[in-house]
Design an enzyme around this catalytic site. Structure first.
Site, mmCIF file in Angstrom:
data_model
loop_
_atom_site.group_PDB
_atom_site.id
_atom_site.type_symbol
_atom_site.label_atom_id
_atom_site.label_comp_id
_atom_site.label_asym_id
_atom_site.label_seq_id
_atom_site.Cartn_x
_atom_site.Cartn_y
_atom_site.Cartn_z
ATOM 1 N N GLY A 49 51.142 39.175 40.186
ATOM 2 C CA GLY A 49 52.107 39.665 39.510
ATOM 3 C C GLY A 49 51.633 40.873 38.549
ATOM 4 O O GLY A 49 52.542 41.028 37.417
ATOM 5 N N GLY A 50 50.488 41.353 38.752
ATOM 6 C CA GLY A 50 50.113 42.591 37.983
ATOM 7 C C GLY A 50 49.711 42.071 36.415
ATOM 8 O O GLY A 50 49.740 42.951 35.829
ATOM 9 N N SER A 131 46.720 39.289 44.754
ATOM 10 C CA SER A 131 47.014 40.207 43.543
ATOM 11 C C SER A 131 46.290 39.956 42.398
ATOM 12 O O SER A 131 44.992 39.736 42.447
ATOM 13 C CB SER A 131 48.454 40.417 43.485
ATOM 14 O OG SER A 131 48.544 41.784 42.860
#
Length: 141
Positions: A49-50, A131
């Site tokens: 989710g960055g 991610s």
């Protein structure tokens, strides 16, 4: 509360912004195959989710199928994201930065200390993620 999901469009519901979130987020999910294993391999999932958004409670991250089919223990964790997890103000001890990574580290320590009670092998633990979760894995190595 506006429902921004698109029913019928595969994958859209997993990013539903109406998912209940809280600053009180330091929780683990543990899935154990039945019957309870002895000395099972442990897989620890870190969501992406960055480093800004995300939660391990999304349905797409449900570890019950992986635990059942592969006879492993699956653990997922929540950690602080956004400013609560990664804001750094140099010289300010109240915002030293990377608190989200320390949350993850605390979860990993908990697993090492407690997973045997669930039938897991603390010497056979694999981290995986996507991610920002995959980046987190590399930062913990």
């Amino acid at each position: 509360n506006i429902d921004q999901s698109f029913p019928g469009f595969h994958g859209s519901e997993m990013w539903n912004p109406n998912t209940d979130l809280s600053e009180d987020c330091l929780y683990l999910n543990v899935w154990i195959p039945a019957p309870k294993p002895k000395n099972a391999t442990v897989l620890i999932w870190i969501y992406g989710g960055g480093f800004q958004t995300g939660t391990s409670s999304l349905h797409v991250y449900d570890g019950k199928f992986l635990a059942r089919v592969e006879r492993v223990i699956v653990v997922s964790m929540n950690y602080r994201v956004g400013a609560l997890g990664f804001l750094a103000l140099p010289g300010n001890p109240e915002a030293p930065g990377n608190m989200g990574l320390f949350d993850q580290q605390l979860a990993l320590q908990w697993v090492q200390k407690n997973i045997a009670a669930f039938g897991g092998n603390p010497k056979s633990v694999t981290l995986f993620g996507e991610s920002a979760g995959a980046a987190s894995v590399s930062l913990h190595l």
